[in-house]
Design a protein around this motif. Sequence first.
Motif, PDB file in Angstrom:
ATOM      1  N   THR A 187      -8.521  -1.471   3.391  1.00 15.29           N
ATOM      2  CA  THR A 187      -8.063  -2.236   4.555  1.00 15.29           C
ATOM      3  C   THR A 187      -6.753  -2.974   4.244  1.00 15.29           C
ATOM      4  O   THR A 187      -6.551  -4.114   4.631  1.00 15.29           O
ATOM      5  N   GLY A 188      -5.870  -2.306   3.481  1.00 13.51           N
ATOM      6  CA  GLY A 188      -4.518  -2.822   3.294  1.00 13.51           C
ATOM      7  C   GLY A 188      -3.685  -2.475   4.529  1.00 13.51           C
ATOM      8  O   GLY A 188      -4.223  -2.163   5.598  1.00 13.51           O
ATOM      9  N   ALA A 189      -2.368  -2.518   4.370  1.00 12.59           N
ATOM     10  CA  ALA A 189      -1.490  -2.262   5.516  1.00 12.59           C
ATOM     11  C   ALA A 189      -1.771  -0.882   6.138  1.00 12.59           C
ATOM     12  O   ALA A 189      -1.845  -0.733   7.365  1.00 12.59           O
ATOM     13  N   SER A 190      -1.960   0.113   5.278  1.00 16.37           N
ATOM     14  CA  SER A 190      -2.193   1.470   5.804  1.00 16.37           C
ATOM     15  C   SER A 190      -3.555   1.548   6.476  1.00 16.37           C
ATOM     16  O   SER A 190      -3.695   2.117   7.569  1.00 16.37           O
ATOM     17  N   ARG A 210     -13.159  -3.879   0.920  1.00 13.99           N
ATOM     18  CA  ARG A 210     -13.445  -4.682  -0.288  1.00 13.99           C
ATOM     19  C   ARG A 210     -12.935  -6.103  -0.097  1.00 13.99           C
ATOM     20  O   ARG A 210     -13.619  -7.063  -0.384  1.00 13.99           O
ATOM     21  N   THR A 211     -11.713  -6.211   0.412  1.00 10.13           N
ATOM     22  CA  THR A 211     -11.125  -7.535   0.645  1.00 10.13           C
ATOM     23  C   THR A 211     -10.585  -7.568   2.064  1.00 10.13           C
ATOM     24  O   THR A 211      -9.828  -6.670   2.447  1.00 10.13           O
ATOM     25  N   LYS A 333      -1.500 -11.860  -0.912  1.00  9.83           N
ATOM     26  CA  LYS A 333      -1.574 -10.410  -0.806  1.00  9.83           C
ATOM     27  C   LYS A 333      -0.780 -10.068   0.439  1.00  9.83           C
ATOM     28  O   LYS A 333      -0.755 -10.865   1.381  1.00  9.83           O
ATOM     29  N   ARG A 334      -0.188  -8.910   0.494  1.00  2.45           N
ATOM     30  CA  ARG A 334       0.677  -8.558   1.615  1.00  2.45           C
ATOM     31  C   ARG A 334      -0.126  -8.530   2.916  1.00  2.45           C
ATOM     32  O   ARG A 334      -1.038  -7.721   3.070  1.00  2.45           O
ATOM     33  N   GLY A 385      -4.076   2.697  -1.375  1.00  2.77           N
ATOM     34  CA  GLY A 385      -2.892   2.069  -1.936  1.00  2.77           C
ATOM     35  C   GLY A 385      -2.169   2.885  -2.992  1.00  2.77           C
ATOM     36  O   GLY A 385      -2.333   4.110  -3.105  1.00  2.77           O
TER      37      GLY A 385
HETATM   38  P1  NA7 Z   1      -2.928  -1.568  -0.335  1.00  2.00           P
HETATM   39  O1  NA7 Z   1      -2.347  -2.700   0.384  1.00  2.00           O
HETATM   40  O2  NA7 Z   1      -2.905  -1.575  -1.826  1.00  2.00           O
HETATM   41  O3  NA7 Z   1      -4.423  -1.389   0.181  1.00  2.00           O
HETATM   42  C1  NA7 Z   1      -5.352  -0.599  -0.505  1.00  2.00           C
HETATM   43  C2  NA7 Z   1      -6.721  -0.884   0.029  1.00  2.00           C
HETATM   44  O4  NA7 Z   1      -7.671  -0.054  -0.631  1.00  2.00           O
HETATM   45  C3  NA7 Z   1      -7.153  -2.326  -0.207  1.00  2.00           C
HETATM   46  O5  NA7 Z   1      -7.864  -2.775   0.907  1.00  2.00           O
HETATM   47  C4  NA7 Z   1      -8.048  -2.182  -1.429  1.00  2.00           C
HETATM   48  O6  NA7 Z   1      -9.002  -3.210  -1.557  1.00  2.00           O
HETATM   49  C5  NA7 Z   1      -8.722  -0.871  -1.139  1.00  2.00           C
HETATM   50  N1  NA7 Z   1      -9.294  -0.285  -2.328  1.00  2.00           N
HETATM   51  C6  NA7 Z   1      -8.655   0.086  -3.450  1.00  2.00           C
HETATM   52  N2  NA7 Z   1      -9.542   0.563  -4.350  1.00  2.00           N
HETATM   53  C7  NA7 Z   1     -10.749   0.487  -3.763  1.00  2.00           C
HETATM   54  C8  NA7 Z   1     -12.048   0.831  -4.192  1.00  2.00           C
HETATM   55  N3  NA7 Z   1     -12.267   1.327  -5.402  1.00  2.00           N
HETATM   56  N4  NA7 Z   1     -13.081   0.633  -3.333  1.00  2.00           N
HETATM   57  C9  NA7 Z   1     -12.844   0.110  -2.103  1.00  2.00           C
HETATM   58  N5  NA7 Z   1     -11.626  -0.234  -1.648  1.00  2.00           N
HETATM   59  C10 NA7 Z   1     -10.594  -0.041  -2.475  1.00  2.00           C
HETATM   60  O7  NA7 Z   1      -2.233  -0.201   0.096  1.00  2.00           O
HETATM   61  P2  NA7 Z   1      -1.637   0.192   1.521  1.00  2.00           P
HETATM   62  O8  NA7 Z   1      -1.317   1.631   1.474  1.00  2.00           O
HETATM   63  O9  NA7 Z   1      -2.505  -0.273   2.597  1.00  2.00           O
HETATM   64  O10 NA7 Z   1      -0.322  -0.628   1.612  1.00  2.00           O
HETATM   65  C11 NA7 Z   1       0.669  -0.517   0.594  1.00  2.00           C
HETATM   66  C12 NA7 Z   1       1.972  -1.100   1.028  1.00  2.00           C
HETATM   67  O11 NA7 Z   1       2.767  -0.073   1.535  1.00  2.00           O
HETATM   68  C13 NA7 Z   1       1.924  -2.042   2.162  1.00  2.00           C
HETATM   69  O12 NA7 Z   1       1.625  -3.321   1.817  1.00  2.00           O
HETATM   70  C14 NA7 Z   1       3.287  -1.940   2.762  1.00  2.00           C
HETATM   71  O13 NA7 Z   1       4.189  -2.770   2.091  1.00  2.00           O
HETATM   72  C15 NA7 Z   1       3.637  -0.559   2.555  1.00  2.00           C
HETATM   73  P3  NA7 Z   1      -8.608  -4.594  -2.310  1.00  2.00           P
HETATM   74  O14 NA7 Z   1      -7.737  -5.336  -1.337  1.00  2.00           O
HETATM   75  O15 NA7 Z   1      -7.849  -4.194  -3.547  1.00  2.00           O
HETATM   76  O16 NA7 Z   1      -9.868  -5.253  -2.609  1.00  2.00           O
END
Ligand code: NA7
Length: 538
Positions: A187-190, A210-211, A333-334, A385
Amino acid sequence: MVGSEEREPAWDVLVIGAGFSGLYQLHRLREEGFNVHLFEAGADIGGIWHWNCYPGARVDSHVPNYEYSLETVWQDWNWSERFPDWKELRRYFAHLDAKLDLSRDISFGKRVVGAEFDESTREWAVTTADASIARARFLVPCLGFAAKAYVPDFAGLDRFEGPCHHTGHWPQDGVDLEGKRVGVIGTGASGVQVIQETGPIASELVVFQRTPNQALAMQQRALDAGSQPVPNDELRGYFRTRQISGGGIADIVPDRRRAVDVDPDERDAVFEAAWQRGGFHFWGGTFSDISMDETANRMAYAFWRDKVRARLGDPTLREKLAPTEPIHPFGTKRPSLEQTYYEVYNQDNVTLVDVRETPIEEVTETGVVAGAHHYQFDVLVLATGFDSGTGGLTQIDIRGTQGCTMADFWADGVKTHLGIAVPGFPNLLMLYGPQSPTAFWNGPTSAEVQGDWVVDCLIHMRDNGVTRVEATDAAAEAWSEHIREIAAGSLLPQADSWYMGANVPGKRRELLFHPGVPDYMKRCNAIAAKGYDGFECA
Ligand code: NA7
């Protein structure tokens, strides 16, 4: 590797990557009379916008910040949305190509896999995936900060039989999600963008979180030729301001007062005004102490939390998506931008799985097992991510004068001079890399401002007959210490973020980006004024 290949062509400069930074280098260096060429792994220009074509992919910087300041480009370009999507950004890149005639000096489908510095000729020998070798005096990697996708090591992931894609490697011809059972991990930006787009069209959507994202109101607007946010006759001034502003966005200016010093009504009025302006205004355009002071930060968090909770029907969802107590300080966090992200969770076809409570156990042929429940999917989306900042560089076998790779050199911590040069790797100047503002800097602004610094540096070297330039170890040590000091004085280390390298298991935890653009550029310019202090020139 060096010595066995053809001697020609040997370019003055070889740029890697056809995103904003790389294309600007190509354009400027060509103008300055350099013999420059660009290698791009993809089939077209656009960098991240070539690869990120997943449903909902959209830029989070409002226009006209997300474009070059070159008049020849903007004079006949209009945006159709305040936050354009990937399709419009691709049209913009096509417009750039038409205006600047870029593609004629680009080789597409050229993925750089190795580079070795040849001390005898003072050139880089650059190997691409097709096993050909090219030579250049200077190597300028412009890889962006998200060139290497991160896919967690979920048991059984390769067993899944339906379409399963990382957002950064989305198929160019798309994936049909209409009426499908879709699982989204991350649940990051993507993730926020995919979820918001998929909820209304999927038969079922399960989100593995996760977050929770501290997502901000985008306040999207449709635009036409008559309603561009900044009219053409004001654009020159706007872009001048953009160059010297905090995050490279001209009109996001923090209130000089401290949140803790103003009375609650006034504080809320400032927060509300930033919220209504939308986008990153609420992140960078409220009070100056939000990013440094925990009490001030909590005030911003509480405002954000209450805004979000008001949109969610179910108390459990409220606590999952906008917890009473923050998991990490606001904005460390972004934050993503959203339009209908939270409403999607009110839909009956959407389920939120908190993987902190019920971790993903395995992926099967037909779905995902978490908390002893087997969720069945037609399509699985990995929005997990990137190995940000360093991954794009360390996945290439770049070897400098000590024979070690950049990955080896950084094993005990990233070490650069200004985030641009690395000791032991002469004649290599990188843009938008680790230890420069990068993730805290609007891409096109950085491409031009940091880009001009690199172009000036190359001109200086040429004019002074310098054929070899290398950052000193002492300068890089001092710069890395500077980054560590900034981190210690901020709230950033409190989050497990990709800013801190904390999103990839086993990756060293350290602040990967310089969060202060004006200070950063002041330092870069001072170093240039001293004849490139901290660089050894031969
Ligand atoms: P992000 O912002 O790194 O988001 C990745 C998401 O994947 C984040 O919610 C992570 O949770 C989640 N994640 C990673 N590993 C796991 C595992 N093992 N289990 C469950 N969830 C996981 O990447 P984005 O592509 O969304 O964005 C990247 C940047 O690109 C963005 O900020 C823009 O600037 C352009 P977490 O938060 O780590 O707990």
